[in-house]
Design a protein around this motif. Structure first.
Motif, PDB file in Angstrom:
ATOM      1  N   TYR A  67      -4.556  41.768  83.292  1.00 55.97           N
ATOM      2  CA  TYR A  67      -3.090  41.837  83.249  1.00 55.97           C
ATOM      3  C   TYR A  67      -2.525  41.434  84.598  1.00 55.97           C
ATOM      4  N   VAL A  99       7.115  50.921  89.222  1.00 55.13           N
ATOM      5  CA  VAL A  99       6.863  49.829  88.279  1.00 55.13           C
ATOM      6  C   VAL A  99       6.620  48.522  89.044  1.00 55.13           C
ATOM      7  N   ARG A 100       7.390  48.346  90.119  1.00 55.28           N
ATOM      8  CA  ARG A 100       7.267  47.131  90.921  1.00 55.28           C
ATOM      9  C   ARG A 100       5.852  46.995  91.494  1.00 55.28           C
ATOM     10  N   VAL A 101       5.246  48.104  91.930  1.00 54.63           N
ATOM     11  CA  VAL A 101       3.976  47.995  92.650  1.00 54.63           C
ATOM     12  C   VAL A 101       2.743  48.051  91.744  1.00 54.63           C
ATOM     13  N   CYS A 102       2.859  48.531  90.514  1.00 58.40           N
ATOM     14  CA  CYS A 102       1.676  48.720  89.666  1.00 58.40           C
ATOM     15  C   CYS A 102       0.977  47.387  89.410  1.00 58.40           C
ATOM     16  N   PRO A 103      -0.316  47.269  89.776  1.00 55.73           N
ATOM     17  CA  PRO A 103      -0.995  45.986  89.639  1.00 55.73           C
ATOM     18  C   PRO A 103      -1.413  45.646  88.211  1.00 55.73           C
ATOM     19  N   VAL A 104      -1.289  46.595  87.279  1.00 58.28           N
ATOM     20  CA  VAL A 104      -1.755  46.319  85.919  1.00 58.28           C
ATOM     21  C   VAL A 104      -0.685  46.583  84.861  1.00 58.28           C
ATOM     22  N   GLN A 105       0.547  46.832  85.290  1.00 56.51           N
ATOM     23  CA  GLN A 105       1.658  47.144  84.380  1.00 56.51           C
ATOM     24  C   GLN A 105       1.359  48.363  83.515  1.00 56.51           C
ATOM     25  N   PRO A 107      10.522  51.665  91.972  1.00 56.91           N
ATOM     26  CA  PRO A 107       9.493  51.087  92.853  1.00 56.91           C
ATOM     27  C   PRO A 107       8.091  51.232  92.279  1.00 56.91           C
ATOM     28  N   CYS A 143      -4.114  52.468  83.105  1.00 61.11           N
ATOM     29  CA  CYS A 143      -4.059  52.860  84.523  1.00 61.11           C
ATOM     30  C   CYS A 143      -5.459  52.836  85.145  1.00 61.11           C
ATOM     31  N   ASN A 179       4.269  40.627  90.618  1.00 62.95           N
ATOM     32  CA  ASN A 179       5.196  41.409  91.440  1.00 62.95           C
ATOM     33  C   ASN A 179       4.510  42.551  92.179  1.00 62.95           C
ATOM     34  N   SER A 180       3.210  42.753  91.945  1.00 61.10           N
ATOM     35  CA  SER A 180       2.484  43.799  92.650  1.00 61.10           C
ATOM     36  C   SER A 180       1.760  43.208  93.858  1.00 61.10           C
ATOM     37  N   THR A 200      -0.368  40.658  87.613  1.00 59.39           N
ATOM     38  CA  THR A 200       1.000  41.126  87.820  1.00 59.39           C
ATOM     39  C   THR A 200       1.522  40.604  89.157  1.00 59.39           C
ATOM     40  N   LEU A 222     -10.782  53.944  93.503  1.00 60.38           N
ATOM     41  CA  LEU A 222     -10.122  53.906  92.193  1.00 60.38           C
ATOM     42  C   LEU A 222     -10.438  55.159  91.385  1.00 60.38           C
ATOM     43  N   TRP A 277      -3.621  58.817  99.456  1.00 55.11           N
ATOM     44  CA  TRP A 277      -4.584  57.854  99.995  1.00 55.11           C
ATOM     45  C   TRP A 277      -5.150  58.469 101.267  1.00 55.11           C
ATOM     46  N   CYS A 328      -5.245  53.552  91.008  1.00 56.97           N
ATOM     47  CA  CYS A 328      -5.192  53.078  92.400  1.00 56.97           C
ATOM     48  C   CYS A 328      -4.197  53.864  93.237  1.00 56.97           C
ATOM     49  N   ARG A 329      -3.237  54.518  92.578  1.00 54.84           N
ATOM     50  CA  ARG A 329      -2.269  55.410  93.217  1.00 54.84           C
ATOM     51  C   ARG A 329      -1.264  54.693  94.108  1.00 54.84           C
ATOM     52  N   PHE A 330      -1.088  53.380  93.879  1.00 54.36           N
ATOM     53  CA  PHE A 330      -0.055  52.646  94.585  1.00 54.36           C
ATOM     54  C   PHE A 330       1.315  53.203  94.180  1.00 54.36           C
TER      55      PHE A 330
END
Lengths: 262, 384
Positions: free
Chosen positions: B119, A133-139, A131, A156, B123-124, B121, B107, B49, A159-161
């Motif tokens: 980048y 990897v799925r949520v990371c907004p920047v890979q 999960p 990185c 899927n995010s 993404t 952040l 968070w 963002c701590r998602f």
């Protein structure tokens, strides 16, 4: 004059838009992977996994933390001595925290009697369906073809998602500058800056030069067994064939790759 | 038109000055956070968070609520909202700006924020949240400003703006749906893992946002020459009432599923929130304050007598606003982390610098709102 300036600006604007669209196009129609040469000694596993044989982890009760210490010094993990800023890649916890919902009084009795009330070793599960990897907004966190879930500390954004997404509590943020709190720096592995996330990487840097993960290497009782699941003759496959094992929270569909022998 | 914000009476400039001081204070604390790292906040390894993301989540709702004015006015030609639709749109602009600011202050490496664009993404969910929030900000500035400019020139708004207005309606729904999906799709967090999360977000948004607008309209009516019209305020009040009822209903649905099924990893969070868990009860007073405020709000807003009188209406709207601010701004995010996936309990206490930054960002939002409202009301006063 005005007309040409106007059309010039139009074309300039459109070209800027084109540049902006490039990363989007790249994301959809990706270019080839970069090429690099591997170390000749590197281990070439197809699907790395670990079996934790709790029956062998017998010195933990007497305070043995060899695997944790080895990991900490191999990866320049800072010591803050407070749970708020704490960073841990592999650590000890009790059964009900490692396997919440699976505890019952009789199993408790078994763990006390047969396993001497051992603490359990927990770390990143290097999920087949992660999960984080799925949520990371920047890979910045991604799954390698050999199954290891790794971090790019240079990408990185903090963002701590991924920390919200990980069902195993395996991820850490550098809440403050870690460098002053590193006991002895290991030049073979990078230190991190404040504000980035980190976690266990199955010692991908050691596998690349033909060495076993630091925790596996450090355990004198051979309680941590590391190997390739795609290799039917590997030690992990032999253990999984011969002994019943459990995984942490398999019902979540993450397909965790750390197996436990009780 | 922006020059209209530079003319005003003493109390207007005193208010702007006050907000600027708060923004400056917040910025000072932010510089300290930049220097030290996020460790300066109350967030921890287990509660990763906190107040920042809570405020962000709540304000996405406030921003989305502009649609409650835009939709009746532009889609159903409900003329009564003609005077205040611009207030809704400009409130959305201020709210989305606060949302984006809260993301940035949250952040760990704000210097790398643009990696999200470098980048992309798909899927995010966070990537999509970035897309819809920025799109919504653009739509509201663009539509609000264009329509207001026409009003200043005493001409009808240009026809080509219509598609943007219509687009802004589903877009408002999208910002809060996508924000709910940030939470509702995470396998290990029982508190958030609920299909009703997005509807619940929308319900509370359409109560909290219009409630704030009513408070603003009542204030403007009393202290300035701008009168939104009692009928408009009353229509808004009905929207708030229905939305609040729906919002409370959704929470009750959540409570039923959790407590009747008795699945521990879902139930523990709610226990922690309402009665405390294993001796930890940091959020219990907040949750009960929110519950009591919601009850007061429902009593005042459902009863036509109290809803129709400006004094009690103001109390009702304030109760709605603060009840939902606690629910979404504080408890919703933090409780998701307590207990942790390993069923340990780490409580969260916001620190002084963290609260200072929160106040600073809110002040920034109020500053943007005040300036935009000043422009809008000056234009309306001149063209009247």
């Amino acid at each position: 004059m005005d007309d040409t300036r106007r059309s010039f600006l139009k074309i300039a604007g459109l070209s800027m838009l084109g540049f902006g669209a490039k990363p989007v196009v790249d994301a959809v129609a990706g270019t080839g992977d970069p090429k690099f040469e591997k170390d000749s000694k590197a281990f070439n596993g197809k699907r790395w996994a670990m079996v934790v044989d709790q029956q062998k982890c017998l010195k933990a009760k007497e305070g043995c933390k060899d695997c944790v210490t080895a990991c900490n010094s191999a990866h320049n993990i800072p010591e803050f001595n407070n749970p708020k800023d704490e960073i841990k890649w592999i650590w000890q916890t009790s059964f009900e925290h490692a396997f919440p919902g699976q505890e019952n009084p009789y199993l408790d009795e078994y763990i006390k009697k047969s396993l001497k009330g051992l603490p359990f070793m927990v770390l990143c599960n290097h999920c087949d369906n992660p999960p984080c990897v799925r949520v990371c907004p920047v890979q910045a966190t991604f799954r390698r073809p050999d199954g290891i879930v790794v971090m790019d500390y240079h990408r990185c954004i903090g963002c701590r998602f991924c920390m919200a997404a990980c069902p195993y509590g395996a991820r850490n943020l550098n809440w403050r500058d870690p460098r002053p709190f590193i006991k002895k720096e290991n030049p073979e592995y990078p230190t991190r800056t404040r504000g980035v996330v980190e976690k266990c990487n199955f010692c991908s840097e050691l596998l690349a030069v033909g060495k076993m993960p630091a925790c596996v290497d450090a355990c004198k009782d051979k309680a941590l067994v590391f190997g390739d699941l795609e290799d039917p003759n590997s030690e992990v496959r032999e253990l999984l064939r011969s002994r019943p094992t459990i995984q942490r929270k398999p019902q979540l569909g993450t397909r965790p790759q750390i197996y436990y022998i009780l | 038109m922006l020059e209209k914000a530079l003319r005003g009476n003493k109390s207007y400039f005193a208010w702007i000055g006050f907000l600027l001081i708060l923004v400056g204070m917040g910025f000072g604390f932010y510089l300290r956070q930049l220097g030290f790292g996020l460790g300066i906040t109350g967030m921890s390894r287990d509660v990763s968070w906190g107040l920042y993301i809570g405020q962000f989540t709540f304000l996405v709702g406030v921003a989305a609520s502009a649609v409650m004015l835009v939709l009746p006015y532009y889609l159903h030609n409900y003329k009564v909202f003609g005077k205040i639709t611009i207030l809704g749109e400009f409130l959305a602009v201020a709210a989305v700006t606060m949302c984006l600011s809260f993301i940035v202050v949250d952040l760990g490496r704000p210097d790398r924020a643009f990696n999200v664009l470098l980048y992309p993404t798909p899927n995010s969910v966070l990537f999509w949240d970035m897309v819809v929030l920025n799109g919504y900000l653009f739509l509201n500035i663009f539509v609000g400003w264009t329509v207001l400019e026409s009003e200043a020139k005493s001409v009808p708004p240009p026809k080509w703006i219509k598609p943007f207005i219509y687009l802004s309606i589903p877009w408002a729904v999208s910002i809060h749906t996508v924000t709910a999906f940030l939470y509702a799709g995470l396998p290990g967090r029982g508190f958030w893992l609920s299909a009703i999360m997005a509807p619940r977000f929308l319900g509370s948004a359409f109560a909290a946002g219009p409630a704030l607008l009513i408070l603003i309209c009542l204030f403007l009516r009393k202290y300035t020459k701008f009168d939104a019209g009692w009928e408009a305020i009353q229509s808004l009040a009905k929207i708030v009432t229905y939305a609040m009822i729906i919002s409370v209903f959704f929470v009750l649905c959540e409570l039923f599923t959790v407590f009747y099924s008795q699945i521990p990893e879902h139930m523990y969070h709610f226990l922690y929130l309402f009665v405390g868990l294993h001796g930890h009860s940091g959020l219990v007073p907040w949750m009960w304050a929110s519950t009591v405020l919601a009850a007061i709000a429902l009593i005042i807003m459902i009863n036509p007598k109290t809803r129709n009188s400006p004094g009690t209406l103001a109390i009702g709207c304030a109760a709605v606003f603060f009840s939902l601010w606690i629910e979404k701004g504080i408890t919703l995010v933090i409780t998701g982390y307590i207990p942790s996936p390993l069923e340990t309990i780490t409580e969260y206490h916001a620190t002084l610098p963290e609260i200072g930054i929160v106040i600073g960002v809110w002040a920034l939002g109020f500053l943007i709102m005040s300036v935009l409202y000043k422009v809008a009301l000056s234009v309306k006063a001149e063209s009247a």
